[in-house]
Write an enzyme that holds these catalytic residues in place. Structure first.
Site, PDB file in Angstrom:
ATOM      1  N   LYS A   1      41.389   2.502  -7.633  1.00  0.00           N
ATOM      2  CA  LYS A   1      42.237   2.156  -6.717  1.00  0.00           C
ATOM      3  C   LYS A   1      42.895   2.452  -6.665  1.00  0.00           C
ATOM      4  CE  LYS A   1      43.814   6.126 -10.548  1.00  0.00           C
ATOM      5  NZ  LYS A   1      43.462   7.276 -10.384  1.00  0.00           N
TER       6      LYS A   1
ATOM      7  N   HIS B   1      37.787   7.521 -21.749  1.00  0.00           N
ATOM      8  CA  HIS B   1      37.806   8.358 -20.854  1.00  0.00           C
ATOM      9  C   HIS B   1      36.750   9.834 -21.562  1.00  0.00           C
ATOM     10  CE1 HIS B   1      39.854   9.461 -17.311  1.00  0.00           C
ATOM     11  NE2 HIS B   1      39.580  11.271 -17.870  1.00  0.00           N
TER      12      HIS B   1
ATOM     13  N   ARG C   1      32.850   8.478 -19.461  1.00  0.00           N
ATOM     14  CA  ARG C   1      33.190   8.590 -18.660  1.00  0.00           C
ATOM     15  C   ARG C   1      32.938  10.358 -18.473  1.00  0.00           C
ATOM     16  NH1 ARG C   1      35.740   6.668 -12.916  1.00  0.00           N
ATOM     17  NH2 ARG C   1      36.978   8.467 -12.142  1.00  0.00           N
TER      18      ARG C   1
ATOM     19  N   HIS D   1      36.044   8.554  -6.612  1.00  0.00           N
ATOM     20  CA  HIS D   1      37.162   9.505  -6.688  1.00  0.00           C
ATOM     21  C   HIS D   1      37.284   9.749  -5.068  1.00  0.00           C
ATOM     22  CE1 HIS D   1      36.166  12.095 -10.337  1.00  0.00           C
ATOM     23  NE2 HIS D   1      36.865  11.291 -10.275  1.00  0.00           N
TER      24      HIS D   1
END
Length: 306
Positions: free
Chosen positions: A179, A251, A254, A277
C-alpha cells in the site's frame, strides 16, 4: 467550486502527493460522490457544506442501517476532503472538526487452525504432484499461491500482482510493493521456495511466457491472475479437502499467517513489518484473538471455572 471539480482536485492530490492506490482513490470517489448527492438534495454544494449538513448525512446512513464502520469510513473521507479544501484556501474552516466518529466494534478476524491450514496445503500439493490432474499448470499454480501466501502473509492483491522478476532474483526473499507503493522484504519458507521453483519451470515452458512480466500471467485486463479467480479456486480446493468453504479465503490465510506466528512466539513488531501495516494498532488485533482463545481455554477446562 463545484463538488465534482473539488472531488477531482482532492483525488489528484491523494494520488500525486500521498501515492494512494487506485482502489483507495475509487473508494474515496464513491464515498464523496454519495455525500455530495445527498447534500445537493438539501440545496447545498458539498465544498460549502456545514457541520449540520454532514451530521444529517450520517444520521441518514444510520437510519438506513449502514454499519458503524461504513459511517466512520465516510466521515474519514470527508475529514480528509475538507482538510484539503482548508489547506488550499478554499475554506476557512473544517465542518467535520466537531463531529464524532460513530463507535464501532472491531470484528476479530477469522482464523484457521494450523491443522486445517496443513490439510489445505497437503491437498494442494497432492493435486500439484499428481500426473493425472487434468490441468496440471493450474494445480501447480494454486499450490505455489497457497505456500507463498501462508509463508509471507501477503495481501491477495500483492500476491497475484507479483512480477516474475521478483521470484527470479532471490528465492529466499520476495521484494513486495504494498500500500502506498511502500516496499518490504518478506522471507520465503523452504516449502514455498520448492513450490516456486517447480512452478517457474512449468510457467516458463508455456508459449508466450517470456513476453508476460507477471509471475501469475492470465488472460485478464491486468495481464495477471485476478484475485477473484484465486479466491474461487481456493474455495474449490477447500471443498475437495473436506473443509468448510465459508471459513476459507485468501484474507483468512493472511490472518492465519499472523496469528500462527504470534502463537509460536513471534515479536509483534516483526509481524507488523511482515504484514506491511503502517500502524501497529492494526496488528494488535491478532493479540486480541490470542487473548480470547486463552480465556476460552481457561473457561472450558479450568476446574474452578464457572
Amino acid at each position: 467550486m463545484r463538488a465534482s471539480a473539488a472531488i477531482e482536485n482532492f483525488l489528484e492530490m491523494m494520488s500525486a502527493e500521498r501515492g494512494a492506490a487506485e482502489n483507495t482513490l475509487a473508494s474515496y470517489a464513491r464515498d464523496l460522490e454519495a455525500v455530495a448527492e445527498f447534500i445537493a438534495a438539501r440545496g447545498v454544494n458539498l465544498p460549502d457544506a456545514a457541520s449540520d449538513d454532514i451530521r444529517a448525512y450520517l444520521d441518514e446512513m444510520n437510519r438506513l442501517g449502514f454499519a458503524a464502520s461504513s459511517q466512520a469510513r465516510r466521515l474519514s473521507a470527508l475529514r480528509q476532503f475538507f482538510r484539503f479544501l482548508y489547506a488550499e484556501g478554499f475554506r476557512q474552516d473544517d465542518p467535520t472538526g466537531i463531529l464524532d466518529a460513530p463507535k464501532k466494534q472491531r470484528a476479530l478476524p477469522k482464523i484457521m487452525s494450523e491443522e486445517v491450514v496443513g490439510r489445505l496445503l497437503d491437498r494442494a500439493k497432492l493435486e500439484a504432484e499428481d500426473p493425472a490432474t487434468p490441468d496440471r499448470l493450474r494445480a501447480v499454480r494454486l499450490h505455489v499461491l497457497l505456500e507463498t501466501l501462508y509463508a509471507t502473509g501477503l495481501r491477495v492483491s500483492e500476491l497475484v500482482g507479483l512480477p516474475v522478476s521478483v521470484a527470479r532474483s532471490d528465492h529466499r526473499f520476495l521484494l513486495v510493493r504494498g500500500k502506498g507503493s511502500k516496499e518490504r522484504m518478506v522471507p520465503l519458507s523452504a516449502k514455498a521456495r520448492e513450490a516456486m521453483s517447480g512452478y517457474l519451470t512449468l510457467r516458463d515452458a508455456q508459449p508466450g511466457s517470456d513476453d508476460n512480466p507477471w509471475l501469475f500471467p492470465a488472460f485478464s485486463e491486468s495481464g495477471h491472475l485476478a484475485r477473484q479467480v484465486f479466491a474461487r479456486e481456493l474455495k474449490a480446493l477447500a471443498a475437495r479437502a473436506g473443509i468448510a468453504t465459508a471459513m476459507v479465503s485468501p484474507h483468512v490465510l493472511r490472518h492465519a499467517f499472523a496469528s500462527h506466528l504470534l502463537q509460536n512466539g513471534a515479536d509483534l513488531r516483526a509481524v507488523q513489518q511482515l504484514l506491511g501495516h503502517s500502524d501497529i494498532s492494526t496488528t494488535q488485533i491478532y493479540t486480541h484473538v490470542l487473548e480470547e482463545r486463552l480465556h476460552q481455554l481457561v473457561s472450558e477446562h479450568h476446574p474452578l471455572a464457572d
